[in-house]
Scaffold this active site. Structure first.
Site, short mmCIF file in Angstrom:
data_model
loop_
_atom_site.label_atom_id
_atom_site.label_comp_id
_atom_site.label_asym_id
_atom_site.label_seq_id
_atom_site.Cartn_x
_atom_site.Cartn_y
_atom_site.Cartn_z
N CYS A 47 6.71 8.82 -5.04
CA CYS A 47 6.75 8.38 -3.64
C CYS A 47 5.53 9.49 -3.28
CB CYS A 47 7.59 8.11 -3.18
SG CYS A 47 8.13 7.28 -1.25
N SER A 49 6.38 10.59 0.01
CA SER A 49 7.74 11.30 0.53
C SER A 49 7.41 12.88 -0.86
CB SER A 49 8.83 11.00 0.70
OG SER A 49 8.27 10.16 1.44
N HIS A 52 4.40 14.92 0.23
CA HIS A 52 3.92 15.92 1.07
C HIS A 52 4.71 17.35 1.12
CE1 HIS A 52 2.97 12.07 3.95
NE2 HIS A 52 4.48 11.80 3.92
N HIS A 69 12.82 11.10 -5.81
CA HIS A 69 14.15 10.53 -4.76
C HIS A 69 14.17 9.11 -5.46
CE1 HIS A 69 10.65 10.53 -2.30
NE2 HIS A 69 10.97 9.13 -1.72
N CYS A 176 14.24 3.89 -3.17
CA CYS A 176 13.16 4.33 -2.08
C CYS A 176 12.36 2.92 -1.52
CB CYS A 176 12.45 6.07 -2.75
SG CYS A 176 11.90 5.58 -0.68
P1 CND Z 1 0.68 5.37 0.01
O1 CND Z 1 0.43 6.89 -0.21
O2 CND Z 1 0.60 4.61 -1.43
O3 CND Z 1 -0.14 4.98 0.76
C1 CND Z 1 -0.37 5.16 2.54
C2 CND Z 1 -1.16 4.37 2.65
O4 CND Z 1 -2.08 4.47 3.50
C3 CND Z 1 -2.76 3.90 1.50
O5 CND Z 1 -2.74 2.81 1.24
C4 CND Z 1 -4.01 4.53 2.54
O6 CND Z 1 -4.54 3.99 2.18
C5 CND Z 1 -3.42 4.24 3.92
N1 CND Z 1 -3.85 4.86 5.28
C6 CND Z 1 -4.00 5.99 5.21
N2 CND Z 1 -4.64 7.45 6.82
C7 CND Z 1 -4.31 5.58 7.06
C8 CND Z 1 -5.34 5.24 8.24
N3 CND Z 1 -5.84 6.40 8.50
N4 CND Z 1 -5.12 4.18 8.75
C9 CND Z 1 -4.72 3.08 7.94
N5 CND Z 1 -4.42 3.19 6.43
C10 CND Z 1 -4.27 4.84 5.81
O7 CND Z 1 2.33 5.92 0.48
P2 CND Z 1 3.47 5.49 0.51
O8 CND Z 1 3.85 3.87 0.86
O9 CND Z 1 4.56 5.73 -0.79
O10 CND Z 1 4.74 5.70 1.56
C11 CND Z 1 4.29 5.48 2.91
C12 CND Z 1 5.05 6.02 4.15
O11 CND Z 1 6.34 6.31 3.84
C13 CND Z 1 4.37 8.25 3.21
O12 CND Z 1 4.29 8.89 4.87
C14 CND Z 1 6.00 8.24 3.25
O13 CND Z 1 6.44 9.45 3.55
C15 CND Z 1 6.53 8.06 3.78
C16 CND Z 1 8.62 7.50 3.67
C17 CND Z 1 8.84 6.85 4.16
C18 CND Z 1 10.57 6.63 4.39
C19 CND Z 1 11.74 6.66 5.11
O14 CND Z 1 13.49 6.54 4.59
N6 CND Z 1 11.71 6.23 6.10
C20 CND Z 1 11.30 6.75 2.13
N7 CND Z 1 9.53 6.75 1.73
C21 CND Z 1 8.69 6.72 2.05
#
Ligand code: CND
Ligand code: ZN
Length: 377
Positions: A47, A49, A52, A69, A176
């Site tokens: 993931c 996260s 990061h 996680h 997750c």
């Molecule tokens: P992933 O990196 O797979 O997806 C992010 C997407 O965003 C990619 O397809 C990118 O191409 C796109 N992207 C990047 N920058 C831009 C931009 N400026 N404009 C448009 N598109 C863009 O990540 P993921 O899906 O595994 O996770 C997404 C987020 O969610 C990430 O920040 C992660 O840390 C967070 C998250 C939150 C929680 C929670 O509990 N709230 C749980 N898990 C993950």
């Protein structure tokens, strides 16, 4: 089990510090103490996260640490006082625990148990110690879970027992990515039938938001991503149209306003980029729009919003783990999966043996994967 009560030696991926590849090493995993459970991890997802931490975006992290996680596994042994789990049970670790006793656990509208380690990153179990050592050094835990290891030890408030028929190499995503995205739409956003939604970021979590919006009956779901390769899968999950901000000169909230008669009903930021959070908020309709922050921004980031946009009736909110009270709802989500209420296959692009974990992160960073699931052989 023959291993109960003994230290187990096994393989784990150690993150010794930021900006370096994870290192596969032999570690020692101590037996579970009171109200703890030792679990054999069968499958674990890669993931953003976790990435990061590797990239250094989360600055207050304690090292060395075992990340991971999103996973599923089988209970190996339990400590004293554990009543709801026994060896052989299939389980999912919970990065948001549910103690059942704190102010948040007692509030039906919150899922963020006081025992969570998100943002604090103390890197220890509830008793303030860790069960992992490597080369004689203690290794920290990651957000109550640490699943990039063949065996992990979890507080019993951070484990959900799931249906014995659950395929672990799929339902690990319920730990997750799937639950976070899906719950962000159905719990946090409370998307209504017939509404218009915008989903910024079409990774594993964003696609799960799309699935949630569709299940909630949204009539338009607009996917937004800088990478056009993400669009086909987003449409498979339910996006009705997809746009790339690079194709427009105007700011994306203006483009969306034109497309949607002055703004969307719901906007989801699923990237972790504060300027996209601002645009997502501005994309919502005055008087009634709602923006949901799902993405995890870098530690020091600050969000800028125009107070007039709030004054005129927009709502900004967010949640971890899609607002689900974890121990109560993870078993139900697994049952819903077994009842075919949703499909996890479109979210999984790669399976790999655990040893190839760094390749899994490379694929994520190059935008070539949605979820890579690592399995232990
Ligand atoms: P992933 O990196 O797979 O997806 C992010 C997407 O965003 C990619 O397809 C990118 O191409 C796109 N992207 C990047 N920058 C831009 C931009 N400026 N404009 C448009 N598109 C863009 O990540 P993921 O899906 O595994 O996770 C997404 C987020 O969610 C990430 O920040 C992660 O840390 C967070 C998250 C939150 C929680 C929670 O509990 N709230 C749980 N898990 C993950
Ligand atoms: Zn609690």
């Amino acid at each position: 089990m023959a291993t109960a009560g003994k230290v187990i030696k096994c393989k784990a991926a150690i993150c010794w510090g930021p900006k370096q590849p994870l290192s596969i090493e032999e570690i020692e995993v101590a037996p579970p103490k009171r109200h703890e459970v030792r679990v054999k991890i069968v499958a674990t997802g890669v993931c953003r996260s976790d990435e990061h931490v590797i990239s250094g975006a989360l600055s207050n992290m304690k090292f060395p640490v075992i990340l991971g996680h999103e996973a599923a596994g089988i209970v190996e042994s339990v400590g004293e006082g554990v009543t709801d789990l026994k060896p052989g049970d299939k389980v999912i670790p919970l990065f948001v625990p549910q103690c059942g006793e704190c102010r948040c656990c007692k509030n039906p509208d919150s899922n963020l148990c006081y025992e969570n380690d998100i943002g604090k990153y103390n890197g220890v179990m509830r008793d303030k110690t860790t069960r992992f050592t490597c080369r004689g050094k203690p290794i920290h835990n990651f957000i109550s879970t640490s699943t990039f290891t063949e065996y992990t030890v979890l507080d019993d408030i951070a484990v959900a027992k799931i249906h014995p028929d659950a395929p672990l190499e799929k339902v690990c995503l319920i730990g997750c990515g799937f639950s976070t995205g899906y719950g962000s739409a159905v719990n946090t956003g409370k998307v209504k039938p017939g509404s218009t939604c915008a989903v910024f970021g079409l990774g594993g979590v964003g696609l799960s938001v799309v699935i949630g919006c569709k299940v909630a009956g949204a009539s338009r779901i607009i996917g937004i991503d800088l990478n056009n390769d993400k669009f086909a899968r987003a449409k498979e999950c339910g996006a009705t149209e997809c746009i790339n901000p690079k194709d427009y000169d105007a700011p994306i909230h203006e483009v969306l306003a034109k497309m949607t008669d002055d703004g969307v009903d719901y906007a989801f930021e699923v990237i972790g980029n504060t300027s996209v959070m601002t645009s997502a908020f501005s994309s919502t309709h005055f008087g009634c729009g709602k923006a949901v922050i799902v993405g995890l921004a870098p530690s020091s980031a600050k969000l800028t919003i125009d107070p007039l946009e709030v004054l005129t009736g927009r709502t900004l909110t967010g949640a971890v783990f899609g607002g689900w009270k974890s121990k109560d709802n993870v078993p139900k989500l697994v049952r819903d999966y077994l009842d075919k209420k949703f499909n996890l296959d479109p979210l999984i692009t790669h399976y790999m043996p655990f040893e190839k974990i760094n390749e899994g992160f490379d694929l994520l960073c190059k935008g070539e994967s949605i979820r890579t699931v690592l399995t232990f052989t």
